[in-house]
Design a protein around this motif. Structure first.
Motif, PDB file in Angstrom:
ATOM      1  N   ALA A  25     103.145 -30.178  52.403  1.00 14.16           N
ATOM      2  CA  ALA A  25     104.066 -31.029  53.160  1.00 14.16           C
ATOM      3  C   ALA A  25     104.799 -30.241  54.238  1.00 14.16           C
ATOM      4  N   PRO A  26     105.157 -30.915  55.343  1.00 16.32           N
ATOM      5  CA  PRO A  26     106.015 -30.278  56.347  1.00 16.32           C
ATOM      6  C   PRO A  26     107.428 -30.165  55.798  1.00 16.32           C
ATOM      7  N   MET A  27     108.005 -28.963  55.862  1.00 16.86           N
ATOM      8  CA  MET A  27     109.327 -28.745  55.277  1.00 16.86           C
ATOM      9  C   MET A  27     110.221 -28.003  56.267  1.00 16.86           C
ATOM     10  N   VAL A  28     111.362 -28.589  56.587  1.00 24.84           N
ATOM     11  CA  VAL A  28     112.296 -27.989  57.535  1.00 24.84           C
ATOM     12  C   VAL A  28     112.707 -26.599  57.062  1.00 24.84           C
ATOM     13  N   ARG A  29     112.644 -25.642  57.968  1.00 25.61           N
ATOM     14  CA  ARG A  29     112.999 -24.240  57.749  1.00 25.61           C
ATOM     15  C   ARG A  29     111.955 -23.461  56.959  1.00 25.61           C
ATOM     16  N   TYR A  30     110.977 -24.122  56.344  1.00 25.14           N
ATOM     17  CA  TYR A  30     110.055 -23.398  55.469  1.00 25.14           C
ATOM     18  C   TYR A  30     108.605 -23.401  55.937  1.00 25.14           C
ATOM     19  N   SER A  31     108.196 -24.360  56.744  1.00 25.87           N
ATOM     20  CA  SER A  31     106.781 -24.463  57.118  1.00 25.87           C
ATOM     21  C   SER A  31     106.424 -23.546  58.282  1.00 25.87           C
ATOM     22  N   LYS A  32     106.678 -22.269  58.118  1.00 24.98           N
ATOM     23  CA  LYS A  32     106.341 -21.276  59.150  1.00 24.98           C
ATOM     24  C   LYS A  32     104.870 -20.904  59.034  1.00 24.98           C
ATOM     25  N   VAL A  33     104.339 -20.304  60.077  1.00 24.69           N
ATOM     26  CA  VAL A  33     102.914 -19.974  60.092  1.00 24.69           C
ATOM     27  C   VAL A  33     102.546 -19.011  58.965  1.00 24.69           C
ATOM     28  N   GLN A  34     103.437 -18.083  58.603  1.00 25.83           N
ATOM     29  CA  GLN A  34     103.131 -17.158  57.518  1.00 25.83           C
ATOM     30  C   GLN A  34     102.943 -17.911  56.204  1.00 25.83           C
ATOM     31  N   PHE A  35     103.816 -18.905  55.957  1.00 26.13           N
ATOM     32  CA  PHE A  35     103.706 -19.668  54.716  1.00 26.13           C
ATOM     33  C   PHE A  35     102.517 -20.609  54.762  1.00 26.13           C
ATOM     34  N   ARG A  36     102.232 -21.190  55.920  1.00 28.06           N
ATOM     35  CA  ARG A  36     101.055 -22.051  56.049  1.00 28.06           C
ATOM     36  C   ARG A  36      99.791 -21.249  55.753  1.00 28.06           C
ATOM     37  N   THR A  37      99.747 -20.009  56.223  1.00 29.24           N
ATOM     38  CA  THR A  37      98.587 -19.167  55.984  1.00 29.24           C
ATOM     39  C   THR A  37      98.485 -18.773  54.517  1.00 29.24           C
ATOM     40  N   LEU A  38      99.605 -18.632  53.857  1.00 31.49           N
ATOM     41  CA  LEU A  38      99.627 -18.283  52.436  1.00 31.49           C
ATOM     42  C   LEU A  38      98.941 -19.355  51.598  1.00 31.49           C
ATOM     43  N   ASN A  39      99.004 -20.604  52.102  1.00 28.07           N
ATOM     44  CA  ASN A  39      98.348 -21.711  51.413  1.00 28.07           C
ATOM     45  C   ASN A  39      96.883 -21.826  51.856  1.00 28.07           C
ATOM     46  N   GLU A  40      96.271 -20.680  52.087  1.00 32.36           N
ATOM     47  CA  GLU A  40      94.881 -20.536  52.520  1.00 32.36           C
ATOM     48  C   GLU A  40      94.685 -21.033  53.921  1.00 32.36           C
ATOM     49  N   LYS A  41      94.837 -21.668  54.104  1.00 33.63           N
ATOM     50  CA  LYS A  41      94.605 -22.110  55.473  1.00 33.63           C
ATOM     51  C   LYS A  41      95.996 -22.536  56.191  1.00 33.63           C
ATOM     52  N   SER A 231      99.372 -11.560  43.045  1.00 39.84           N
ATOM     53  CA  SER A 231      98.587 -11.350  44.256  1.00 39.84           C
ATOM     54  C   SER A 231      99.120 -12.164  45.421  1.00 39.84           C
ATOM     55  N   CYS A 232      99.663 -13.353  45.138  1.00 34.01           N
ATOM     56  CA  CYS A 232     100.229 -14.196  46.190  1.00 34.01           C
ATOM     57  C   CYS A 232     101.529 -13.589  46.720  1.00 34.01           C
ATOM     58  N   VAL A 233     102.340 -13.058  45.822  1.00 36.33           N
ATOM     59  CA  VAL A 233     103.575 -12.390  46.232  1.00 36.33           C
ATOM     60  C   VAL A 233     103.243 -11.206  47.132  1.00 36.33           C
ATOM     61  N   LYS A 234     102.237 -10.424  46.723  1.00 33.46           N
ATOM     62  CA  LYS A 234     101.833  -9.259  47.512  1.00 33.46           C
ATOM     63  C   LYS A 234     101.306  -9.686  48.881  1.00 33.46           C
ATOM     64  N   LEU A 235     100.561 -10.783  48.923  1.00 34.89           N
ATOM     65  CA  LEU A 235     100.037 -11.271  50.193  1.00 34.89           C
ATOM     66  C   LEU A 235     101.164 -11.699  51.129  1.00 34.89           C
ATOM     67  N   TRP A 236     102.202 -12.323  50.586  1.00 30.42           N
ATOM     68  CA  TRP A 236     103.371 -12.706  51.384  1.00 30.42           C
ATOM     69  C   TRP A 236     104.029 -11.465  51.990  1.00 30.42           C
ATOM     70  N   MET A 237     104.121 -10.398  51.196  1.00 32.37           N
ATOM     71  CA  MET A 237     104.676  -9.148  51.704  1.00 32.37           C
ATOM     72  C   MET A 237     103.777  -8.557  52.789  1.00 32.37           C
ATOM     73  N   GLN A 293      98.118  -2.215  40.180  1.00 34.77           N
ATOM     74  CA  GLN A 293      96.863  -2.689  40.754  1.00 34.77           C
ATOM     75  C   GLN A 293      97.081  -3.733  41.847  1.00 34.77           C
ATOM     76  N   ASP A 294      98.259  -4.378  41.872  1.00 35.56           N
ATOM     77  CA  ASP A 294      98.530  -5.387  42.896  1.00 35.56           C
ATOM     78  C   ASP A 294      98.607  -4.769  44.290  1.00 35.56           C
ATOM     79  N   CYS A 295      98.860  -3.492  44.357  1.00 32.24           N
ATOM     80  CA  CYS A 295      99.051  -2.845  45.647  1.00 32.24           C
ATOM     81  C   CYS A 295      97.738  -2.431  46.313  1.00 32.24           C
ATOM     82  N   VAL A 296      96.620  -2.614  45.612  1.00 32.08           N
ATOM     83  CA  VAL A 296      95.351  -2.193  46.186  1.00 32.08           C
ATOM     84  C   VAL A 296      94.365  -3.353  46.297  1.00 32.08           C
ATOM     85  N   LEU A 297      94.870  -4.581  46.205  1.00 35.91           N
ATOM     86  CA  LEU A 297      93.991  -5.737  46.300  1.00 35.91           C
ATOM     87  C   LEU A 297      93.458  -5.894  47.721  1.00 35.91           C
ATOM     88  N   ASP A 298      92.232  -6.348  47.837  1.00 32.11           N
ATOM     89  CA  ASP A 298      91.605  -6.552  49.141  1.00 32.11           C
ATOM     90  C   ASP A 298      91.571  -8.046  49.427  1.00 32.11           C
TER      91      ASP A 298
END
Length: 368
Positions: A25-41, A231-237, A293-298
């Motif tokens: 869903a579109p969410m005010v203040r939260y639907s930034k491109v980084q978060f959109r990308t986190l949801n795979e696409k 892995s998702c937390v690490k990807l956000w970082m 091991q989370d720090c070396v994920l590809d």
């Protein structure tokens, strides 16, 4: 102009494979491109995109056709479609004639849709998000009229404007609305897990399912996980590190607040809420959340190259005006995105303060 994704093809492909479209869903203040990308696409400071950011539909709140059409023209080169928000029940939106306030003015909604169809190519998606009205017949009539106006699809939230997000959605009403139109319909409301989404799709026979607050708490919801994986937390970082100049601390921290809700103890949550720098946040997450091991994920997916969005001066100058809160001509202060009459101005400052608001309570975020 970046390459486009056909929204119509998305629905057709899902239907052909006996599946449904899964929507963040579109969410005010939260639907930034980084978060959109986190949801795979508000333009410039608020809207940005990358070459990989597709499918992307930009939602606008508007109370007149001129603003809606011009805003749509600005993002047209960078998006796959636009959506009109007629589902937001918040007080500030209703007061100014946005969101659910438009549901009592169907002729205005029709003008908005016709304005897009008369100004932009037909393969550009235009959609409307609504809520169920107390009189179901009015809801069905509205959806049928919008279909005739040329909407690509509809999103229907299964609650009335006066209902709270804690109340159950009306699946029977959703079922009737969906059966009354031929265009694809996305159902919204009450989705907390993939199982919820599957059940809703099966029960109401919708073409897509949209989730909001639950996606904040677990961006991998549609993959079937019960909580945000490490892995998702690490990807956000990683996304933050990949383009640190493109994300604010507030945005970075707040998303982690939601994602770590089920990963931290209450004492740890309180401690995490008080952190005020990127460095402190990253150090805390590495120490208390991530395994070695989370720090070396590809990871296969990355943000991709940012697109320099260029907006028409003719349109932007036409709509330039002074902020009703601070009086400046160009302003992105809190009064433009929140109820400034009821706010102390500290809701989204550079530091999350430890007051009566529990920032780890994802239920605070309404599903619109």
């Amino acid at each position: 102009m970046k390459s486009r994704t056909s929204i119509t093809d998305l629905f057709d492909d899902a239907k052909y494979n006996n599946k449904y479209v899964k929507v963040c869903a579109p969410m005010v203040r939260y639907s930034k491109v980084q978060f959109r990308t986190l949801n795979e696409k508000a333009r410039s400071s608020e809207f940005c995109t990358t070459v990989n950011d597709s499918p992307l539909i930009v939602q606008f709140a508007a109370n007149n056709q001129d603003d809606f059409v011009d805003a749509s023209k600005l993002v047209y080169p960078y998006a796959d479609g636009i959506d009109l928000n007629c589902g937001c029940p918040q007080r500030w939106a209703m007061k100014d004639g946005y969101g659910c306030a438009l549901l009592s003015k169907p002729e205005v909604i029709h003008d908005f849709v016709r304005g897009i169809r008369g100004s932009l190519p037909n393969n550009f998606s235009v959609s409307v998000k609504i809520r169920i009205l107390k009189e179901l017949k009015r809801t069905i009539d509205l959806c049928r009229q919008l279909e005739m106006c040329g909407v690509t699809f509809l999103t229907v939230h299964g609650r009335t404007p006066s209902q709270k997000s804690s109340e159950k959605i009306d699946t029977e009403a959703l079922k009737e609305v969906i059966a009354s139109v031929s265009v694809p319909v996305i159902a919204n409301g009450g989705v907390k897990t993939l199982l919820d989404a599957d059940r809703l799709h099966k029960e109401v026979n919708c073409d897509g399912v949209m989730a909001a607050s639950a996606i904040l708490a677990n961006p991998t919801l549609f993959s079937g996980t019960s909580r945000t994986p490490h892995s998702c937390v690490k990807l956000w970082m990683d996304f933050k590190n990949e383009a640190s100049e493109k994300i604010t601390f507030q945005c970075y921290h707040h998303h982690l607040v939601f994602m770590l809700d089920k990963l931290l103890t209450k004492a740890q949550k309180n401690e995490f809420n008080s952190l005020s720098t990127f460095e402190c946040v990253d150090e805390y997450v590495r120490e208390h959340v991530l395994d070695s091991q989370d720090c070396v994920l590809d990871y296969e997916h990355r943000l991709g190259e940012f697109i320099e969005c260029k907006f028409s001066d003719e349109i932007t100058l036409k709509h330039s005006s002074k902020c009703r809160g601070c009086g400046k001509s160009t302003c992105y202060c809190i009064c433009n995105v929140y109820d400034y009459d009821a706010s102390d101005g500290a809701f989204f400052t550079s530091r999350v303060t430890n007051d009566s608001l529990d920032y780890m309570d994802s239920s605070l975020f309404d599903e619109d």
